[in-house]
Design a protein around this motif. Structure first.
Motif, PDB file in Angstrom:
ATOM      1  N   VAL A  16       0.847  -1.201   0.000  1.00 52.36           N
ATOM      2  CA  VAL A  16       0.000   0.000   0.000  1.00 52.36           C
ATOM      3  C   VAL A  16       0.880   1.247   0.000  1.00 52.36           C
ATOM      4  O   VAL A  16       0.644   2.190  -0.764  1.00 52.36           O
ATOM      5  N   VAL A  17       1.929   1.243   0.827  1.00 52.51           N
ATOM      6  CA  VAL A  17       2.848   2.377   0.863  1.00 52.51           C
ATOM      7  C   VAL A  17       3.557   2.513  -0.485  1.00 52.51           C
ATOM      8  O   VAL A  17       3.718   3.632  -0.999  1.00 52.51           O
ATOM      9  N   GLY A  18       3.945   1.394  -1.094  1.00 54.57           N
ATOM     10  CA  GLY A  18       4.556   1.422  -2.421  1.00 54.57           C
ATOM     11  C   GLY A  18       3.619   2.028  -3.455  1.00 54.57           C
ATOM     12  O   GLY A  18       4.037   2.828  -4.300  1.00 54.57           O
ATOM     13  N   GLU A  19       2.333   1.669  -3.375  1.00 50.27           N
ATOM     14  CA  GLU A  19       1.345   2.233  -4.307  1.00 50.27           C
ATOM     15  C   GLU A  19       1.174   3.734  -4.082  1.00 50.27           C
ATOM     16  O   GLU A  19       1.029   4.501  -5.037  1.00 50.27           O
ATOM     17  N   LEU A  20       1.182   4.161  -2.825  1.00 47.66           N
ATOM     18  CA  LEU A  20       1.082   5.600  -2.541  1.00 47.66           C
ATOM     19  C   LEU A  20       2.293   6.341  -3.098  1.00 47.66           C
ATOM     20  O   LEU A  20       2.149   7.421  -3.690  1.00 47.66           O
ATOM     21  N   LEU A  21       3.480   5.770  -2.937  1.00 41.74           N
ATOM     22  CA  LEU A  21       4.675   6.387  -3.512  1.00 41.74           C
ATOM     23  C   LEU A  21       4.548   6.485  -5.033  1.00 41.74           C
ATOM     24  O   LEU A  21       4.939   7.489  -5.630  1.00 41.74           O
ATOM     25  N   SER A  22       4.001   5.453  -5.650  1.00 37.05           N
ATOM     26  CA  SER A  22       3.792   5.473  -7.108  1.00 37.05           C
ATOM     27  C   SER A  22       2.877   6.618  -7.513  1.00 37.05           C
ATOM     28  O   SER A  22       3.093   7.264  -8.541  1.00 37.05           O
ATOM     29  N   LEU A  23       1.851   6.865  -6.698  1.00 37.58           N
ATOM     30  CA  LEU A  23       0.939   7.979  -6.994  1.00 37.58           C
ATOM     31  C   LEU A  23       1.660   9.323  -6.922  1.00 37.58           C
ATOM     32  O   LEU A  23       1.259  10.277  -7.580  1.00 37.58           O
ATOM     33  N   TYR A  24       2.719   9.405  -6.127  1.00 38.93           N
ATOM     34  CA  TYR A  24       3.546  10.606  -6.052  1.00 38.93           C
ATOM     35  C   TYR A  24       4.589  10.629  -7.172  1.00 38.93           C
ATOM     36  O   TYR A  24       5.434  11.516  -7.216  1.00 38.93           O
ATOM     37  N   GLY A  25       4.571   9.632  -8.057  1.00 38.66           N
ATOM     38  CA  GLY A  25       5.499   9.605  -9.185  1.00 38.66           C
ATOM     39  C   GLY A  25       6.797   8.872  -8.923  1.00 38.66           C
ATOM     40  O   GLY A  25       7.728   8.945  -9.737  1.00 38.66           O
ATOM     41  N   VAL A  26       6.891   8.157  -7.811  1.00 36.51           N
ATOM     42  CA  VAL A  26       8.106   7.395  -7.492  1.00 36.51           C
ATOM     43  C   VAL A  26       7.958   5.988  -8.087  1.00 36.51           C
ATOM     44  O   VAL A  26       7.050   5.255  -7.707  1.00 36.51           O
ATOM     45  N   PRO A  27       8.840   5.605  -9.017  1.00 39.02           N
ATOM     46  CA  PRO A  27       8.768   4.239  -9.548  1.00 39.02           C
ATOM     47  C   PRO A  27       9.180   3.238  -8.462  1.00 39.02           C
ATOM     48  O   PRO A  27      10.130   3.485  -7.709  1.00 39.02           O
ATOM     49  N   VAL A  28       8.440   2.130  -8.361  1.00 42.41           N
ATOM     50  CA  VAL A  28       8.695   1.132  -7.322  1.00 42.41           C
ATOM     51  C   VAL A  28       8.926  -0.231  -7.962  1.00 42.41           C
ATOM     52  O   VAL A  28       8.094  -0.738  -8.713  1.00 42.41           O
ATOM     53  N   PHE A  29      10.058  -0.815  -7.649  1.00 43.29           N
ATOM     54  CA  PHE A  29      10.457  -2.158  -8.092  1.00 43.29           C
ATOM     55  C   PHE A  29       9.980  -3.140  -7.023  1.00 43.29           C
ATOM     56  O   PHE A  29      10.352  -3.007  -5.851  1.00 43.29           O
ATOM     57  N   ILE A  30       9.154  -4.100  -7.416  1.00 47.10           N
ATOM     58  CA  ILE A  30       8.607  -5.064  -6.464  1.00 47.10           C
ATOM     59  C   ILE A  30       9.484  -6.318  -6.511  1.00 47.10           C
ATOM     60  O   ILE A  30       9.404  -7.118  -7.449  1.00 47.10           O
ATOM     61  N   ALA A  31      10.324  -6.497  -5.509  1.00 45.43           N
ATOM     62  CA  ALA A  31      11.304  -7.595  -5.506  1.00 45.43           C
ATOM     63  C   ALA A  31      10.640  -8.966  -5.572  1.00 45.43           C
ATOM     64  O   ALA A  31      11.116  -9.854  -6.283  1.00 45.43           O
ATOM     65  N   ASP A  32       9.539  -9.154  -4.862  1.00 52.11           N
ATOM     66  CA  ASP A  32       8.870 -10.457  -4.847  1.00 52.11           C
ATOM     67  C   ASP A  32       8.345 -10.811  -6.236  1.00 52.11           C
ATOM     68  O   ASP A  32       8.497 -11.944  -6.694  1.00 52.11           O
ATOM     69  N   THR A  33       7.752  -9.844  -6.913  1.00 54.95           N
ATOM     70  CA  THR A  33       7.244 -10.072  -8.268  1.00 54.95           C
ATOM     71  C   THR A  33       8.391 -10.404  -9.210  1.00 54.95           C
ATOM     72  O   THR A  33       8.305 -11.339 -10.015  1.00 54.95           O
ATOM     73  N   GLU A  34       9.480  -9.656  -9.101  1.00 53.66           N
ATOM     74  CA  GLU A  34      10.636  -9.901  -9.965  1.00 53.66           C
ATOM     75  C   GLU A  34      11.242 -11.274  -9.684  1.00 53.66           C
ATOM     76  O   GLU A  34      11.634 -11.983 -10.618  1.00 53.66           O
ATOM     77  N   ALA A  35      11.290 -11.679  -8.428  1.00 53.34           N
ATOM     78  CA  ALA A  35      11.821 -13.002  -8.075  1.00 53.34           C
ATOM     79  C   ALA A  35      10.972 -14.101  -8.718  1.00 53.34           C
ATOM     80  O   ALA A  35      11.514 -15.088  -9.238  1.00 53.34           O
ATOM     81  N   LYS A  36       9.657 -13.936  -8.704  1.00 51.82           N
ATOM     82  CA  LYS A  36       8.765 -14.931  -9.323  1.00 51.82           C
ATOM     83  C   LYS A  36       9.001 -15.005 -10.824  1.00 51.82           C
ATOM     84  O   LYS A  36       9.014 -16.090 -11.407  1.00 51.82           O
ATOM     85  N   GLY A 103      14.114  10.830 -12.826  1.00 52.62           N
ATOM     86  CA  GLY A 103      13.594  11.503 -11.640  1.00 52.62           C
ATOM     87  C   GLY A 103      14.577  11.401 -10.490  1.00 52.62           C
ATOM     88  O   GLY A 103      15.667  10.851 -10.626  1.00 52.62           O
ATOM     89  N   GLY A 104      14.151  11.922  -9.344  1.00 55.97           N
ATOM     90  CA  GLY A 104      15.059  12.008  -8.217  1.00 55.97           C
ATOM     91  C   GLY A 104      15.015  10.858  -7.240  1.00 55.97           C
ATOM     92  O   GLY A 104      15.937  10.664  -6.460  1.00 55.97           O
ATOM     93  N   ILE A 105      13.904  10.094  -7.239  1.00 53.44           N
ATOM     94  CA  ILE A 105      13.742   9.011  -6.271  1.00 53.44           C
ATOM     95  C   ILE A 105      13.161   7.789  -6.965  1.00 53.44           C
ATOM     96  O   ILE A 105      12.277   7.902  -7.812  1.00 53.44           O
ATOM     97  N   CYS A 106      13.661   6.621  -6.589  1.00 46.09           N
ATOM     98  CA  CYS A 106      13.026   5.364  -6.978  1.00 46.09           C
ATOM     99  C   CYS A 106      13.064   4.456  -5.758  1.00 46.09           C
ATOM    100  O   CYS A 106      13.750   4.757  -4.772  1.00 46.09           O
ATOM    101  N   ALA A 107      12.322   3.354  -5.781  1.00 46.02           N
ATOM    102  CA  ALA A 107      12.235   2.503  -4.594  1.00 46.02           C
ATOM    103  C   ALA A 107      12.197   1.030  -4.966  1.00 46.02           C
ATOM    104  O   ALA A 107      11.845   0.661  -6.083  1.00 46.02           O
ATOM    105  N   ILE A 108      12.577   0.214  -3.997  1.00 47.80           N
ATOM    106  CA  ILE A 108      12.430  -1.234  -4.089  1.00 47.80           C
ATOM    107  C   ILE A 108      11.601  -1.665  -2.888  1.00 47.80           C
ATOM    108  O   ILE A 108      11.862  -1.241  -1.756  1.00 47.80           O
TER     109      ILE A 108
END
Length: 192
Positions: A16-36, A103-108
């Motif tokens: 949920v926090v990752g989705e909120l960050l995405s709404l602020y324009g922060v790209p989020v890499f989902i490690a669990d999805t990538e691992a699958k 951009g200036g911020i990205c997240a995992i």
């Protein structure tokens, strides 16, 4: 670019926090999805898992997740071995992904940010905290699994208290504290 690591125990609300960050324009890499994805597309991971568990670990449609879960969730040593196979590939994928971001911020987002060593790939860490009983209720409702199974999965992650201590930021997702102002505060701090 500032790289933010988002973690939290099962059911804490890190997605949920990752989705909120995405709404602020922060790209989020989902490690669990990538691992699958990587367990089915990486020749290296596939070869090493087959060497460890046998050819029948993979079917025509890909990895037999239930079979793998059966092996690793009852055996800490095997879980660690599987993680040593998968985590380096996920880390490489994340670094490549970061290189393509603008951009200036990205997240995992990773439930096992510290356990996997992914915290070494980021500049700042954020832990999403929720009390254990709330987490159990959320996961039981979401995944339709028993409390015993949830508690077993929790044992495979470091405690919420340790995650909070090791994190630069903590967001409380306790069903009482508003999330958006907390996310905004973290972003304001990162942007300074």
């Amino acid at each position: 670019m500032i790289k933010l690591g988002i973690t939290g125990g099962i059911g804490s609300g890190k997605s949920v926090v990752g989705e909120l960050l995405s709404l602020y324009g922060v790209p989020v890499f989902i490690a669990d999805t990538e691992a699958k994805i990587l367990t089915n597309t990486s020749t290296e991971i596939r070869t090493e898992l087959i060497n460890l568990f046998g050819d029948d670990l993979y079917t025509e449609t890909g990895l037999d997740k239930k079979k793998l879960a059966y092996y690793i969730f009852n055996n800490q040593k095997l879980l660690q071995t599987v993680n040593r196979i998968i985590h380096p590939e996920v880390g490489r994928s994340f670094r490549s992904w970061v290189d393509r971001q603008k951009g200036g911020i990205c997240a995992i987002e990773s439930a096992i940010l510290f356990e996997s060593g992914f915290d070494a790939l980021v500049d700042k860490t954020l832990s999403v905290y929720a009390p254990e009983e709330i987490r159990i209720r959320r996961v039981a409702g979401r995944d339709r699994i028993s409390e015993e199974t949830i508690r077993q999965r929790m044992k495979n992650q470091i405690s919420e208290e340790i995650k909070k201590e090791r994190s630069d930021f903590v967001i409380y997702n306790d069903d009482h504290t508003a999330l958006i102002p907390q996310v905004h505060t973290v972003l304001s701090s990162l942007n300074q």
